[in-house]
Every structure is written in structure tokens, then in C-alpha cells.
Design a protein around this motif. Structure first.
Motif, short mmCIF file in Angstrom:
data_model
loop_
_atom_site.label_atom_id
_atom_site.label_comp_id
_atom_site.label_asym_id
_atom_site.label_seq_id
_atom_site.Cartn_x
_atom_site.Cartn_y
_atom_site.Cartn_z
N LEU A 100 0.76 -1.34 -0.14
CA LEU A 100 0.09 0.01 0.05
C LEU A 100 0.86 1.32 -0.03
N GLY A 101 2.01 1.38 0.74
CA GLY A 101 2.73 2.40 1.11
C GLY A 101 3.48 2.73 -0.56
N LEU A 102 3.89 1.62 -1.08
CA LEU A 102 4.50 1.75 -2.47
C LEU A 102 3.58 2.24 -3.58
N ARG A 103 2.31 1.75 -3.53
CA ARG A 103 1.52 2.32 -4.44
C ARG A 103 0.89 3.94 -4.09
N GLU A 104 1.00 4.07 -2.79
CA GLU A 104 0.69 5.71 -2.72
C GLU A 104 1.76 6.50 -3.32
N ARG A 105 3.20 5.93 -2.88
CA ARG A 105 4.36 6.56 -3.31
C ARG A 105 4.44 6.96 -4.78
N LYS A 106 3.82 5.76 -5.57
CA LYS A 106 3.78 5.66 -6.98
C LYS A 106 2.65 6.70 -7.59
N LYS A 107 1.73 6.97 -6.73
CA LYS A 107 0.79 7.79 -7.03
C LYS A 107 1.05 9.14 -7.02
N ARG A 108 1.73 9.44 -5.83
CA ARG A 108 2.20 10.60 -5.47
C ARG A 108 3.31 11.25 -6.57
N GLU A 109 4.09 10.26 -7.10
CA GLU A 109 4.89 10.52 -8.06
C GLU A 109 4.52 10.89 -9.26
N THR A 110 3.29 10.19 -9.59
CA THR A 110 2.80 10.29 -11.05
C THR A 110 2.12 11.77 -11.01
#
Length: 209
Positions: free
Chosen positions: A9-19
Motif C-alpha cells: 500500500l505504501g509503495l502504491r501511494e508513493r507511485k501515485k504521488r510521484e505520478t
């Protein structure tokens, strides 16, 4: 939820923030260089190497994407305030956090020299009427994020104490004044010394010159 689930979940949230950040930066760069009317959502998606559908999943349009860049920067400043040493004076922490997010650096760590064409394009973009409503919403959200961080550092309660909200408002206003001053200077002024002067004066209680 397992630790593996939480990590995912943390990785997905980071990727969404990066996008979100990539899309916002692409929108700002294109609008500054080409002008507001000469940039499409298709242009932005291509510059960020994503689909138009992905852009639409994050933002309703150019104005929201640009305003989100400001909110992201101020949210990072709030995060930085929480990460600074607890015994560091508040205004020292604020200056460090603001400079880290507002001042562009070159590879040596020095402030990048002012760019007249970029300053002119940025000034025109920020004056775009379609952007004003989204910027106002971003400012409100940014001020709330800063308020909570300042309240944590100072042991105050934003529900009862005016101090954290006042400081957050002053940080936002001071940063905006410094940026506007530099953009309107001819030639464009370096941002770092102006930001330092602004916050030195604020920390001193704005004495009459």
C-alpha cells in the motif's frame, strides 16, 4: 493487514504521488514555455509519458494540475518541519524547509541563476484567470497542512490557539511575496536572498525600516 500488505500500500501511494508530481511539473513547464492556450492535456500526458486517461484520473484540467504543484510543495514543507530537530528554533526550521522547496539548485548546490524567459512565462501563467480558483483551493489546503505541522512543533492546539494558523498564514504570504517580488524584478532577482530577508523580517517582528 500484514506488513507485506502495508508495504504494498505504501509503495502504491508513493507511485501515485510521484505520478501527480510528474504531471503537475509537466503542466507547469509546458504552460510557462508555450503559453496557457497552446498546451493541451494530450501534450501534458505525452510529456509525462502517461495516457490522457491517466491525466484525467488525477486532474480535471490544467489549472488543477498546476495548483497541485503548489500544494505538493507546501505539503513537503510541512513534512520537513516535522523532520527537523525538535530543539531547533521554529523560524530557523521554517527557513530551512522553505528554501529547500522554493530555491532551484544546480549540480554544485548553488542557486540556479534567474532565467528571464522562465520568469516572464511563469508570471503570465500565474495571471491566467482560469487558474485563480484552483490556486485559492490549493492555498487553503496548504495552510491547513502547515498549521498542523506548526502546531505539532509548538505544542499548540489549532482548535484553541490562534498561533499555528497565524504562522502558517504568514509563511504562505511571505513565500508568495518573495516569489512575486523576484518575478517582477528587472532583471529577475535571485529568490534565496529575498526569501531570507522576508523571513528574517518576520522573525524579528516586522520592525519599521
Amino acid at each position: 493487514m500484514t506488513q507485506e500488505d502495508e508495504a504494498g500500500l505504501g509503495l502504491r501511494e508513493r507511485k501515485k504521488r510521484e505520478t501527480r508530481v510528474a504531471l503537475s511539473r509537466a503542466t507547469i513547464a509546458l504552460c510557462v514555455r508555450r503559453g496557457w492556450d497552446d498546451v493541451t492535456v494530450e501534450d501534458i500526458a505525452a510529456a509525462a509519458n502517461v495516457s490522457v486517461r491517466t491525466f484525467r484520473n488525477y486532474f480535471s484540467g490544467k489549472a488543477e494540475a498546476i495548483a497541485d504543484g503548489h500544494l505538493e510543495r507546501m505539503t513537503r514543507i510541512a513534512d520537513s518541519l516535522r523532520a527537523r530537530e525538535a530543539d531547533e528554533p521554529l523560524w530557523d526550521s521554517i527557513v530551512h524547509a522553505v528554501l529547500a522547496r522554493f530555491v532551484p539548485r544546480d549540480e554544485s548546490g548553488a542557486e540556479a541563476p534567474p532565467d528571464q524567459r522562465w520568469a516572464d512565462g511563469l508570471r503570465l501563467m500565474l495571471a491566467e484567470p482560469a487558474l485563480q480558483g484552483e490556486v485559492a483551493k490549493a492555498n487553503a489546503a496548504a495552510q491547513e497542512a502547515l498549521t498542523l505541522a506548526i502546531a505539532e512543533r509548538t505544542g499548540t492546539d489549532p482548535a484553541r490557539d490562534v498561533y499555528p494558523r497565524l504562522v502558517a498564514a504568514v509563511v504562505g504570504a511571505g513565500s508568495a511575496v518573495a516569489v512575486e517580488y523576484c518575478l517582477r524584478a528587472d532583471p529577475p532577482a535571485s529568490l534565496e536572498p529575498v526569501l531570507r530577508e522576508v523571513f528574517d523580517r518576520l522573525a524579528a517582528g516586522l520592525p519599521t525600516p
